[in-house]
Design a protein around this motif. Structure first.
Motif, mmCIF file in Angstrom:
data_model
loop_
_atom_site.group_PDB
_atom_site.id
_atom_site.type_symbol
_atom_site.label_atom_id
_atom_site.label_comp_id
_atom_site.label_asym_id
_atom_site.label_seq_id
_atom_site.Cartn_x
_atom_site.Cartn_y
_atom_site.Cartn_z
ATOM 1 N N LEU A 1 4.257 -6.052 1.557
ATOM 2 C CA LEU A 1 3.895 -7.285 1.834
ATOM 3 C C LEU A 1 3.421 -8.059 0.555
ATOM 4 O O LEU A 1 3.753 -9.130 0.231
ATOM 5 C CB LEU A 1 2.637 -7.645 2.827
ATOM 6 C CG LEU A 1 2.848 -7.321 4.389
ATOM 7 C CD1 LEU A 1 1.631 -7.261 5.117
ATOM 8 C CD2 LEU A 1 3.880 -8.366 4.936
ATOM 9 N N LYS A 2 2.701 -7.049 -0.394
ATOM 10 C CA LYS A 2 2.352 -7.716 -1.669
ATOM 11 C C LYS A 2 3.300 -7.993 -2.492
ATOM 12 O O LYS A 2 3.548 -8.769 -3.369
ATOM 13 C CB LYS A 2 1.485 -6.580 -2.239
ATOM 14 C CG LYS A 2 0.954 -7.132 -3.668
ATOM 15 C CD LYS A 2 -0.033 -6.071 -4.049
ATOM 16 C CE LYS A 2 -0.695 -6.486 -5.315
ATOM 17 N NZ LYS A 2 -1.460 -5.241 -5.962
ATOM 18 N N ASN A 3 4.648 -7.246 -2.533
ATOM 19 C CA ASN A 3 5.563 -7.124 -3.676
ATOM 20 C C ASN A 3 7.077 -7.694 -3.034
ATOM 21 O O ASN A 3 7.860 -7.865 -3.820
ATOM 22 C CB ASN A 3 5.800 -5.712 -4.057
ATOM 23 C CG ASN A 3 4.542 -5.277 -4.599
ATOM 24 O OD1 ASN A 3 4.446 -5.833 -5.728
ATOM 25 N ND2 ASN A 3 3.913 -4.119 -4.198
ATOM 26 N N TYR A 4 7.128 -7.939 -1.743
ATOM 27 C CA TYR A 4 8.422 -8.527 -1.392
ATOM 28 C C TYR A 4 8.534 -9.737 -0.465
ATOM 29 O O TYR A 4 7.768 -9.947 0.422
ATOM 30 C CB TYR A 4 9.142 -7.289 -0.611
ATOM 31 C CG TYR A 4 9.534 -6.150 -1.510
ATOM 32 C CD1 TYR A 4 10.790 -6.234 -2.248
ATOM 33 C CD2 TYR A 4 8.633 -4.874 -1.443
ATOM 34 C CE1 TYR A 4 10.978 -5.250 -3.103
ATOM 35 C CE2 TYR A 4 9.071 -4.151 -2.420
ATOM 36 C CZ TYR A 4 10.013 -4.054 -3.123
ATOM 37 O OH TYR A 4 10.526 -3.005 -3.908
ATOM 38 N N LYS A 5 9.236 -10.567 -0.736
ATOM 39 C CA LYS A 5 9.313 -11.755 0.082
ATOM 40 C C LYS A 5 10.875 -12.183 0.455
ATOM 41 O O LYS A 5 11.626 -11.971 -0.347
ATOM 42 C CB LYS A 5 8.979 -13.021 -0.680
ATOM 43 C CG LYS A 5 7.449 -12.991 -1.107
ATOM 44 C CD LYS A 5 6.266 -13.216 -0.126
ATOM 45 C CE LYS A 5 5.038 -13.226 -0.498
ATOM 46 N NZ LYS A 5 4.320 -11.969 -0.585
ATOM 47 N N ASN A 6 10.990 -12.333 1.632
ATOM 48 C CA ASN A 6 12.360 -12.842 2.012
ATOM 49 C C ASN A 6 13.555 -11.692 1.861
ATOM 50 O O ASN A 6 14.618 -11.959 1.329
ATOM 51 C CB ASN A 6 13.010 -14.081 1.679
ATOM 52 C CG ASN A 6 12.378 -15.299 1.727
ATOM 53 O OD1 ASN A 6 11.759 -15.476 2.837
ATOM 54 N ND2 ASN A 6 11.915 -16.089 0.866
ATOM 55 N N GLU A 7 12.852 -10.441 2.141
ATOM 56 C CA GLU A 7 13.805 -9.241 1.811
ATOM 57 C C GLU A 7 14.261 -8.603 2.926
ATOM 58 O O GLU A 7 13.617 -8.882 4.131
ATOM 59 C CB GLU A 7 13.131 -8.314 0.933
ATOM 60 C CG GLU A 7 12.931 -8.738 -0.582
ATOM 61 C CD GLU A 7 14.051 -8.668 -1.296
ATOM 62 O OE1 GLU A 7 15.042 -8.117 -1.136
ATOM 63 O OE2 GLU A 7 14.071 -9.304 -2.449
ATOM 64 N N VAL A 8 15.202 -7.966 3.214
ATOM 65 C CA VAL A 8 15.867 -7.103 4.467
ATOM 66 C C VAL A 8 15.493 -5.761 4.445
ATOM 67 O O VAL A 8 15.824 -5.185 3.084
ATOM 68 C CB VAL A 8 17.107 -7.435 4.814
ATOM 69 C CG1 VAL A 8 17.656 -6.450 5.933
ATOM 70 C CG2 VAL A 8 17.411 -8.866 4.969
ATOM 71 N N PHE A 9 14.691 -4.998 5.222
ATOM 72 C CA PHE A 9 14.519 -3.655 5.172
ATOM 73 C C PHE A 9 15.081 -2.956 6.334
ATOM 74 O O PHE A 9 15.093 -3.409 7.617
ATOM 75 C CB PHE A 9 12.851 -3.287 5.096
ATOM 76 C CG PHE A 9 12.277 -3.809 4.072
ATOM 77 C CD1 PHE A 9 12.277 -3.312 2.700
ATOM 78 C CD2 PHE A 9 11.703 -5.089 3.853
ATOM 79 C CE1 PHE A 9 11.620 -3.719 1.685
ATOM 80 C CE2 PHE A 9 11.117 -5.615 2.941
ATOM 81 C CZ PHE A 9 11.084 -5.055 1.662
#
Length: 156
Positions: free
Chosen positions: A40-48
């Motif tokens: 949550l702190k390091n990624y935005k609009n990513e797919v996991f």
């Protein structure tokens, strides 16, 4: 087929195995809750992609739902309880998963046994059954064994 260029994982041994297989492990956490906070702190609009068992807890997926990240859950194994009745009281019992605690306590009581757990999630399940719960220093089998030996020596 998805390209796994950057891998986030729980556990040092999992991370090492992935690196041995040529994966780029960018973060190793001690549990899913810690990992989701990092995401949550390091990624935005990513797919996991979340590789997990059938009895996984909800922290990671619940936390990620509140973000703009997308998570695809891939169940890689089905957890089945393996219950067995023991007619003795053990000095110490080691657990490596919450389902291991559940399997044991379906047929047995922890009574006065010392309980050793690989991490916080397993320990939280064990604490519902015992007040003698100890957590290993790291999430490895070796650390659980070391904690077990030390505590049993101290209380011999």
């Amino acid at each position: 087929r998805p390209d796994f260029n950057n891998v986030l994982c729980v556990g040092e041994k999992t991370a090492q195995k992935l690196m041995d297989l040529g994966q780029n492990v960018v973060k190793t956490a001690k549990n899913a809750s810690e990992l989701s906070k990092f995401m949550l702190k390091n990624y935005k609009n990513e797919v996991f992609y979340y590789f997990c068992g059938s009895l996984r807890r909800d922290e990671l997926t619940d936390n990620i739902k509140s973000s703009k990240n997308t998570i695809f859950e891939v169940k890689t194994y089905k957890t089945e309880l393996n219950m067995k009745k023991f007619d003795q009281i053990f000095d110490g019992i080691m657990f490596f998963s919450p389902s291991g605690v559940t399997s044991f306590t379906k047929e047995n009581k922890l009574l006065n046994s010392y309980v050793f757990c690989i991490g916080d999630t397993t320990a939280s399940r064990a604490k519902a059954e015992s007040d003698k719960v100890y957590i290993s220093n790291t999430t490895s089998v070796e650390s659980v064994i070391e904690k077990t030996v030390n505590i049993l020596k101290e209380n011999a």
